[in-house]
Design a protein around this motif. Structure first.
Motif, PDB file in Angstrom:
ATOM      1  N   SER A 156       0.287   3.931   2.915  1.00 15.06           N
ATOM      2  CA  SER A 156       0.747   3.667   4.282  1.00 15.06           C
ATOM      3  C   SER A 156       2.169   3.126   4.318  1.00 15.06           C
ATOM      4  O   SER A 156       2.749   3.013   5.399  1.00 15.06           O
TER       5      SER A 156
ATOM      6  N   GLU B 298     -12.320   0.780   2.262  1.00 13.47           N
ATOM      7  CA  GLU B 298     -12.886   1.683   3.265  1.00 13.47           C
ATOM      8  C   GLU B 298     -14.398   1.659   3.142  1.00 13.47           C
ATOM      9  O   GLU B 298     -14.951   1.370   2.083  1.00 13.47           O
TER      10      GLU B 298
ATOM     11  N   ASP C   7       0.859  -1.178   0.000  1.00 18.70           N
ATOM     12  CA  ASP C   7       0.000   0.000   0.000  1.00 18.70           C
ATOM     13  C   ASP C   7       0.899   1.232   0.000  1.00 18.70           C
ATOM     14  O   ASP C   7       1.576   1.519   0.987  1.00 18.70           O
TER      15      ASP C   7
ATOM     16  N   GLY D 179      -6.788  -1.479   5.870  1.00 23.19           N
ATOM     17  CA  GLY D 179      -6.775  -0.212   5.148  1.00 23.19           C
ATOM     18  C   GLY D 179      -6.836  -0.376   3.641  1.00 23.19           C
ATOM     19  O   GLY D 179      -6.625   0.583   2.907  1.00 23.19           O
TER      20      GLY D 179
END
Length: 93
Positions: free
Chosen positions: A30, A91, A27, A88
């Protein structure tokens, strides 16, 4: 209680690479890498940019993999969506 709707992370936010029987998902937002097992990558791919709930995604999985979307499938998909949200990678919409 109605099904929660989710939206997958934008495709350019994730780098998805198969690693044997697992899949590594990096990701970019992040800077975290997640190792996931099927059907997680397939779920992300089938969600695309659409907002969908567990029942809709169960139907898409059933159509793509010739499975039965009835019975426990929506509840199982809802659990997997909650796990993806905790990572994450999706969402709540």
């Amino acid at each position: 209680m109605p099904d929660r709707a989710y939206r997958a992370a934008p495709p350019d936010a994730l780098r998805i690479e198969p690693v044997g029987e697992l899949t590594a998902i990096f990701d970019r937002r992040s800077m975290q890498t997640h190792l996931v097992a099927p059907p997680m990558p397939e779920m992300l791919a089938l969600m695309g940019s659409d907002m969908c709930d567990a029942a809709m995604l169960a139907d898409r999985l059933a159509a793509a993999f010739d499975l039965d979307a009835d019975g426990d499938a929506p509840a199982i998909v809802a659990d997997r969506l909650a796990e993806l949200a905790a990572l994450g990678l999706v969402e709540r919409a």
